[in-house]
Design an enzyme around this catalytic site. Structure first.
Site, mmCIF file in Angstrom:
data_model
loop_
_atom_site.group_PDB
_atom_site.id
_atom_site.type_symbol
_atom_site.label_atom_id
_atom_site.label_comp_id
_atom_site.label_asym_id
_atom_site.label_seq_id
_atom_site.Cartn_x
_atom_site.Cartn_y
_atom_site.Cartn_z
ATOM 1 N N SER A 31 0.833 -1.205 0.000
ATOM 2 C CA SER A 31 0.000 0.000 0.000
ATOM 3 C C SER A 31 0.868 1.255 0.000
ATOM 4 C CB SER A 31 -0.912 0.015 1.225
ATOM 5 O OG SER A 31 -1.785 -1.091 1.227
ATOM 6 N N LYS A 239 -0.664 -1.332 -6.783
ATOM 7 C CA LYS A 239 -0.242 -1.780 -5.462
ATOM 8 C C LYS A 239 1.014 -2.637 -5.610
ATOM 9 C CE LYS A 239 -2.681 -3.110 -1.247
ATOM 10 N NZ LYS A 239 -4.021 -3.468 -0.716
ATOM 11 N N ARG A 308 -30.197 22.976 28.792
ATOM 12 C CA ARG A 308 -29.764 23.281 27.421
ATOM 13 C C ARG A 308 -29.734 24.791 27.191
ATOM 14 N NH1 ARG A 308 -34.698 22.606 23.112
ATOM 15 N NH2 ARG A 308 -36.437 22.959 24.542
ATOM 16 N N SER A 335 -32.412 23.876 19.057
ATOM 17 C CA SER A 335 -32.752 22.932 20.124
ATOM 18 C C SER A 335 -31.633 22.790 21.145
ATOM 19 C CB SER A 335 -33.089 21.564 19.536
ATOM 20 O OG SER A 335 -34.290 21.605 18.808
ATOM 21 N N GLU A 356 -23.203 14.230 11.635
ATOM 22 C CA GLU A 356 -22.549 14.187 12.938
ATOM 23 C C GLU A 356 -21.105 13.705 12.859
ATOM 24 O OE1 GLU A 356 -26.920 14.115 13.459
ATOM 25 O OE2 GLU A 356 -25.555 12.798 12.335
ATOM 26 N N PHE A 381 -27.845 11.258 18.728
ATOM 27 C CA PHE A 381 -27.222 11.283 17.406
ATOM 28 C C PHE A 381 -25.702 11.249 17.464
ATOM 29 C CE2 PHE A 381 -31.185 13.935 16.215
ATOM 30 C CZ PHE A 381 -31.982 12.801 16.308
ATOM 31 N N GLN A 417 -35.358 9.604 19.569
ATOM 32 C CA GLN A 417 -34.728 10.880 19.916
ATOM 33 C C GLN A 417 -34.077 10.868 21.294
ATOM 34 O OE1 GLN A 417 -35.272 13.340 17.209
ATOM 35 N NE2 GLN A 417 -35.813 11.284 16.513
#
Length: 615
Positions: A31, A239, A308, A335, A356, A381, A417
């Site tokens: 590689s 390779k 929050r 939120s 995320e 999440f 959630q």
């Protein structure tokens, strides 16, 4: 260097990759060999880097996304004079800086740990974004990717982010060598297939023979002259290039060459070329950190506020006091309340949208440039980005993660959630700090304290409002706790955090009226945990009852158990946690259904007291 010298340098990098893997008895030389010419041209003609000053603000940044090709990176370090041949041959040995996959913990020239494929380009996007929007210097970011890792979705999150942000200081070099670990890649040598994908995200693409050093040189020059777009150089390679017995053959991934001496001879033998890497241009010193004390928001006892909300307001205040603080959010800033920071400091706010993995990677890249990022989304999440969090810890990265809408207490939105696994997830990260405040003043103090911690820091916030129980000047040391109820007659200890603290207090009052005095501990620091206070409570009350808005496994209860992992007797311990699959209901109904509301705690405490009397 002229063409002939570049060819020779490429051969040297191949030989040294083979030698390093042979000395280790393991590694990925084939590689490394495919990308040797790509590295040679970059090192000799285009990279601007002072190896004696890796923190130089004008240095280009290089990320080896295909981290298994580390022999090539170390061979390049040798050619640049950063390491010597003796150290090169310590590859993968105990105590060596030259690990199987490079990490910044060992080598100052490594930007980020790689090895979990699909992460180098996302972090490179974060570094490039810091260069364009925060550092505002002219450094370039070069990321060497493998074609196999382009199957990872995170690569395309990165590609879209880079195209959207017009990161023309970012160059992805894709080593399209056709072979993965177990056989051919999805698209083989079809460079157009990759080009179409990058172009769809707004990238400029260049297709090139990766073993034609002059063509590679021109491709790099084209990338540097491109404005308003990141560039992907798609290089067709083989390779194991240069050794007939292994070139473009399957079944040799991750193995030293069968006959290293013969391969080295076929490559022309060892060389000792030295490259004088271009010096970086003069650049201003990185941002100075303001030393002003943050004027944190304050709430009076008895007020009602969501943690929050306190997070958003405290972060905005911290951003005013410190010009190194950056906020990132996953398109839920209204939120998580990161929008408060965005309104006051838009130049240091990064909207990562619903990506995320890229959000965490961007935070890692920004932190690598000396900034202090706070990245927030729903706690549930963050599970999607867990591999990035894990690798951030391997990098020794200092990032702050904030998960809102935790637990069943969010109410009607339902289980998709609800962050119910996040405490376990974050506690398992090496060197992490895990915090779970119960009121607004506590939250504000912990948000400010996080900025000066090391490693991965996680703060869990709640959706609904809760009564403020602490004064605005109360201190909350990391690793501490607060004893909210205590007497010499206590018959058990309730241990809570976050939304279960007021429930535990209400249960303590109810039990007290029944003649059952109990102690209440607010264990806001879930990791590190306050061992001394918990041990004292166990000795004095004989029983601990933990209550958490989280799954039973890995959360508050297990954190409490950690206080007794030194061989001393473990106290009687009862755990209340979320054991069912929630549905939609009001927050109050959710807590009751999960058995973690005040009434449930009272019932459990009453039963424990009765059993203790019988015993």
């Amino acid at each position: 260097m002229n063409t002939g010298e570049l060819v020779e340098l490429g051969q040297q990098l191949r030989v040294d990759s083979v030698r390093a893997a042979a000395a280790a008895g393991s590694g990925h030389p084939t590689s490394s060999m495919s990308a040797a010419d790509l590295m040679a041209v970059l090192l000799a003609h285009h990279l601007r880097y002072d190896f004696a000053r890796p923190a130089h603000p004008g240095n280009d940044r290089f990320v080896l996304s295909k981290g298994h090709a580390s022999p090539l990176l170390y061979a390049a370090y040798k050619a640049a004079g950063a390491i010597d041949d003796e150290e090169l041959l310590t590859f993968r040995k105990l105590g060596s800086r030259l690990e199987g996959h490079p990490t910044p913990q060992r080598l100052p020239w490594v930007e980020t740990a790689t090895g979990s494929l699909g992460q180098g380009l996302p972090v490179g996007v974060g570094i490039a974004l810091a260069g364009k929007r925060l550092d505002r210097t002219g450094y370039r970011v070069w990321v060497l990717c493998g074609d196999s890792e382009l199957a990872e979705g995170s690569v395309w999150e990165a590609a879209e982010a880079a195209g959207f942000e017009n990161l023309d200081n970012l160059v992805a070099i894709v080593d399209v060598n056709r072979l993965g670990q177990r056989g051919p890649t999805r698209h083989g040598h079809d460079l157009d297939a990759y080009a179409r994908r990058f172009q769809a995200f707004g990238w400029h693409t260049v297709e090139v023979d990766g073993h034609d050093v002059d063509a590679v040189d021109r491709a790099y020059g084209e990338a540097l002259s491109t404005r308003g777009q990141p560039t992907a150089i798609l290089a067709r390679t083989l390779k194991g290039k240069g050794v007939g017995g292994v070139e473009d053959r399957e079944g040799l991934h991750g193995k030293p060459l069968p006959d290293a001496d013969e391969a080295i001879a076929e490559l022309g033998g060892p060389r000792d070329l030295r490259v004088r890497v271009h010096e970086p241009p003069a650049a201003r010193v990185l941002h100075a950190v303001e030393s002003r004390s943050a004027e944190l928001p304050r709430w009076d006892k008895g007020e009602k506020a969501a943690t929050r909300d306190a997070y958003g307001k405290a972060l905005a205040a911290l951003g005013t006091a410190r010009d190194d603080v950056v906020a990132l959010d996953g398109e839920v800033g209204d939120s998580t309340r990161a929008e408060f920071f965005a309104k006051e400091h838009p130049d240091r706010y990064v909207e990562c949208y619903i990506a995320e993995q890229q959000m965490v990677a961007t935070a890692v890249g920004i932190a690598a440039r000396g900034w202090v990022p706070y990245a927030s989304t729903f706690a549930a999440f963050l599970t999607r980005a867990y591999d990035f969090v894990r690798m951030a810890a391997v990098s020794g990265s200092g990032i702050n993660l904030v998960g809102s809408h935790a637990g069943v207490a969010i109410g009607q939105d339902g289980p998709s959630q609800m962050g119910l696994e996040d405490l376990a997830m974050m506690r398992a990260v090496h060197g992490s700090t895990v915090l779970y405040p119960c009121d607004a003043n506590q939250t504000a103090r912990l948000v400010a304290a996080m900025a000066d911690l090391d490693g991965i820091r996680y703060l869990r916030t709640s959706r609904g409002g809760s009564e403020v129980i602490y004064g605005p000047d109360e201190e909350f040391p990391i690793g501490g706790s607060k004893v909210l109820r205590s007497s010499a007659q206590d018959r058990m200890t309730l241990v809570a955090a976050g939304v279960t603290v007021p429930e535990a207090l209400a249960a303590a009052d109810a039990l007290g009226r029944e003649g059952i005095p109990v102690r209440v501990i607010d264990l806001y620091s879930v990791k590190p945990v306050d061992r001394a206070t918990l041990r004292q409570a166990a000795e004095e009350t004989g029983c601990l009852l933990t209550v958490e808005d989280h799954r039973e496994e890995g959360g508050l209860g297990d954190a409490v158990l950690d206080a007794f992992g030194d061989g001393r007797p473990v106290p009687r311990l009862v755990r209340l946690a979320v054991r069912t699959m929630p549905g939609s209901a009001s927050p109050e109904e959710q807590l009751r259904a999960a058995g973690i509301d005040a009434e449930s705690i009272t019932a459990a405490g009453r039963l424990l007291a009765e059993e203790a009397v019988v015993a």
